[in-house]
Design a protein around this motif. Structure first.
Motif, mmCIF file in Angstrom:
data_model
loop_
_atom_site.group_PDB
_atom_site.id
_atom_site.type_symbol
_atom_site.label_atom_id
_atom_site.label_comp_id
_atom_site.label_asym_id
_atom_site.label_seq_id
_atom_site.Cartn_x
_atom_site.Cartn_y
_atom_site.Cartn_z
ATOM 1 N N LEU A 1 34.638 -20.227 24.177
ATOM 2 C CA LEU A 1 35.685 -19.852 25.244
ATOM 3 C C LEU A 1 35.034 -19.670 26.527
ATOM 4 N N GLY A 2 33.892 -19.483 26.915
ATOM 5 C CA GLY A 2 33.293 -19.427 28.159
ATOM 6 C C GLY A 2 33.021 -20.873 28.575
ATOM 7 N N VAL A 3 32.795 -21.924 27.866
ATOM 8 C CA VAL A 3 32.664 -23.304 28.289
ATOM 9 C C VAL A 3 33.978 -23.614 28.599
ATOM 10 N N LEU A 4 35.321 -23.125 28.114
ATOM 11 C CA LEU A 4 36.365 -23.937 28.670
ATOM 12 C C LEU A 4 36.822 -23.102 30.165
ATOM 13 N N ASN A 5 35.833 -22.164 30.303
ATOM 14 C CA ASN A 5 36.177 -21.631 31.839
ATOM 15 C C ASN A 5 35.780 -22.577 32.830
ATOM 16 N N VAL B 1 36.551 -25.944 33.302
ATOM 17 C CA VAL B 1 37.577 -26.673 33.756
ATOM 18 C C VAL B 1 38.768 -25.737 34.466
ATOM 19 N N ASN B 2 38.734 -24.692 34.450
ATOM 20 C CA ASN B 2 39.795 -23.686 34.987
ATOM 21 C C ASN B 2 39.540 -23.038 36.347
ATOM 22 N N PRO B 3 39.943 -23.673 37.376
ATOM 23 C CA PRO B 3 39.255 -23.249 38.821
ATOM 24 C C PRO B 3 40.315 -21.862 39.244
ATOM 25 N N ILE B 4 41.126 -21.238 38.317
ATOM 26 C CA ILE B 4 42.065 -20.100 38.800
ATOM 27 C C ILE B 4 41.188 -18.710 38.508
ATOM 28 N N PHE B 5 41.266 -18.787 36.768
ATOM 29 C CA PHE B 5 40.517 -17.679 36.189
ATOM 30 C C PHE B 5 40.075 -17.764 35.038
ATOM 31 N N SER B 6 39.422 -16.895 34.416
ATOM 32 C CA SER B 6 38.649 -17.370 33.210
ATOM 33 C C SER B 6 38.816 -16.204 32.090
ATOM 34 N N ILE B 7 38.346 -16.702 30.732
ATOM 35 C CA ILE B 7 38.457 -16.045 29.394
ATOM 36 C C ILE B 7 37.176 -15.124 29.546
ATOM 37 N N LYS B 8 37.393 -13.917 29.251
ATOM 38 C CA LYS B 8 36.228 -12.855 29.004
ATOM 39 C C LYS B 8 36.753 -12.094 27.782
ATOM 40 N N MET B 9 35.846 -12.064 26.692
ATOM 41 C CA MET B 9 36.107 -11.443 25.579
ATOM 42 C C MET B 9 36.103 -9.869 25.672
ATOM 43 N N LEU B 10 37.181 -9.225 25.154
ATOM 44 C CA LEU B 10 37.273 -7.907 25.285
ATOM 45 C C LEU B 10 37.605 -7.529 23.814
ATOM 46 N N GLU B 11 37.805 -6.199 23.646
ATOM 47 C CA GLU B 11 38.294 -5.647 22.253
ATOM 48 C C GLU B 11 39.444 -6.305 21.795
ATOM 49 N N PRO B 12 39.368 -6.822 20.549
ATOM 50 C CA PRO B 12 40.604 -7.525 20.124
ATOM 51 C C PRO B 12 41.906 -6.618 19.828
ATOM 52 N N THR B 13 42.484 -6.230 20.764
ATOM 53 C CA THR B 13 43.631 -5.646 20.540
ATOM 54 C C THR B 13 44.977 -6.602 20.543
ATOM 55 N N ASP C 1 43.737 -23.034 30.083
ATOM 56 C CA ASP C 1 42.377 -24.055 29.795
ATOM 57 C C ASP C 1 42.840 -25.301 29.247
ATOM 58 N N LEU C 2 43.486 -25.457 28.021
ATOM 59 C CA LEU C 2 43.560 -26.464 27.656
ATOM 60 C C LEU C 2 44.277 -27.522 28.331
ATOM 61 N N PHE C 3 45.319 -26.832 29.028
ATOM 62 C CA PHE C 3 46.114 -27.761 29.976
ATOM 63 C C PHE C 3 45.165 -28.493 31.119
ATOM 64 N N PHE C 4 44.066 -27.828 31.541
ATOM 65 C CA PHE C 4 43.351 -28.257 32.604
ATOM 66 C C PHE C 4 42.574 -29.021 31.904
ATOM 67 N N LEU C 5 42.042 -28.807 30.851
ATOM 68 C CA LEU C 5 40.975 -29.773 30.033
ATOM 69 C C LEU C 5 41.670 -31.204 29.650
ATOM 70 N N LEU D 1 28.112 -20.511 34.358
ATOM 71 C CA LEU D 1 28.415 -21.980 33.981
ATOM 72 C C LEU D 1 29.055 -22.699 35.679
ATOM 73 N N ALA D 2 28.853 -21.714 36.552
ATOM 74 C CA ALA D 2 29.356 -22.248 38.028
ATOM 75 C C ALA D 2 28.632 -23.590 38.526
ATOM 76 N N PRO D 3 27.264 -23.918 38.069
ATOM 77 C CA PRO D 3 26.711 -25.130 38.773
ATOM 78 C C PRO D 3 27.614 -26.434 37.823
ATOM 79 N N ALA D 4 27.859 -26.186 36.518
ATOM 80 C CA ALA D 4 28.455 -27.214 35.710
ATOM 81 C C ALA D 4 29.914 -27.539 36.485
ATOM 82 N N SER D 5 30.576 -26.407 36.346
ATOM 83 C CA SER D 5 32.010 -26.470 37.185
ATOM 84 C C SER D 5 31.959 -27.128 38.609
ATOM 85 N N PHE D 6 30.807 -26.685 39.330
ATOM 86 C CA PHE D 6 30.862 -27.529 40.631
ATOM 87 C C PHE D 6 30.908 -29.017 40.508
#
Length: 266
Positions: free
Chosen positions: A45-49, A51-63, A77-81, A131-136
């Motif tokens: 999920l972090g790798v998908l971040n 390709v997303n220039p707006i916001f990112s996924i961060k895993m929290l407690e699975p509620t 993220d999939l749309f951007f990809l 992953l900012a260098p790759a995103s750049f």
């Protein structure tokens, strides 16, 4: 770009040879991973971040509420990809030069190295910052091509950048910390006690944010590590006096007067 690539490469190789890890972190044993499957999912999920220039996924407690939000961000993220894939499959009549190929190669190599090294180091799961260098590299290549091919549609990029800036500003300021007020309290303690050698956070998690989802009548709690007074005070103490060490327990220290407890800073 080539010099940056060489510099980063030398830095990573030196850390690996000298410290045994790419970022000089302590090696994490496999037994410390609570769940290899969950850890792998976090990193994917972090790798998908990237390709997303707006916001990112961060895993929290699975509620249920968190899962609902994550699914929404995952779809974005999939749309951007898919947009990136469609964009680079178009015939650009020679506009994809070796420079773009170099950017994509550097970004992919960095992603692979980060993904592998994360499993051997005691650092957090892959995220936008790491992953900012790759995103750049990817975004820079995309923007160059977009400016060349669609010069009359630059307002779309401008609107997207404004949206990204607004969301990130709101995110950063959602729970602002008055750094100066913390610093004043810390300085007062340090002036009174000249012999301090250790700092111990004995207050635990003292800042919990409650997020509510409109219309769904759902809410969830999240502990912000960077908003905990122990984390803030520890960094201020060490910025003023780097000789003061942050400790986890005080069992081995007989002279308790050498310890500054976070609960003392009021």
């Amino acid at each position: 770009m080539l010099f940056s690539f060489l510099g980063i490469g030398i830095y990573l190789i030196y850390n690996y040879l000298e410290f045994g890890s790419f970022f000089g972190e302590h090696i994490r044993s496999a037994s410390s991973l609570d769940s290899l499957w969950k850890h792998t999912l976090d990193n994917l999920l972090g790798v998908l971040n990237v390709v997303n220039p707006i916001f990112s996924i961060k895993m929290l407690e699975p509620t249920s509420a968190v899962i609902f939000i994550m699914i929404g961000i995952l779809l974005i993220d999939l749309f951007f990809l898919l947009t990136y894939i469609w964009f680079y499959q178009r015939p650009f009549k020679g506009k994809v030069t070796t420079f773009h190929q170099l950017l994509m190669t550097i970004g992919c190599i960095y992603l692979i190295l980060m993904f592998i090294s994360e499993f051997t180091q005691g650092i957090e799961s892959l995220n936008t910052r790491m992953l900012a260098p790759a995103s750049f590299c990817f975004c820079f290549s995309f923007l160059i091509l977009f400016f060349k091919i669609y010069p009359n549609k630059l307002h779309y990029i401008f609107m997207l950048s404004i949206l990204s800036l607004a969301i990130n500003i709101i995110y950063q300021l959602k729970s602002p910390v008055n750094y100066l007020s913390y610093r004043v309290k810390v300085i007062k303690i340090l002036k009174e006690r000249k012999n301090l050698k250790y700092f111990l956070n004995d207050t635990g998690n003292d800042h919990v944010s409650i997020y509510k989802i409109p219309l769904l009548n759902k809410k969830f709690e999240y502990f912000h590590p960077y908003l905990q007074s122990g984390y803030i005070n520890s960094n201020i103490v060490r910025s003023i006096n780097p000789d003061i060490q942050t400790i986890q327990k005080d069992n081995s220290i007989t002279n308790k007067s050498l310890i500054l407890y976070n609960s003392e800073i009021k």
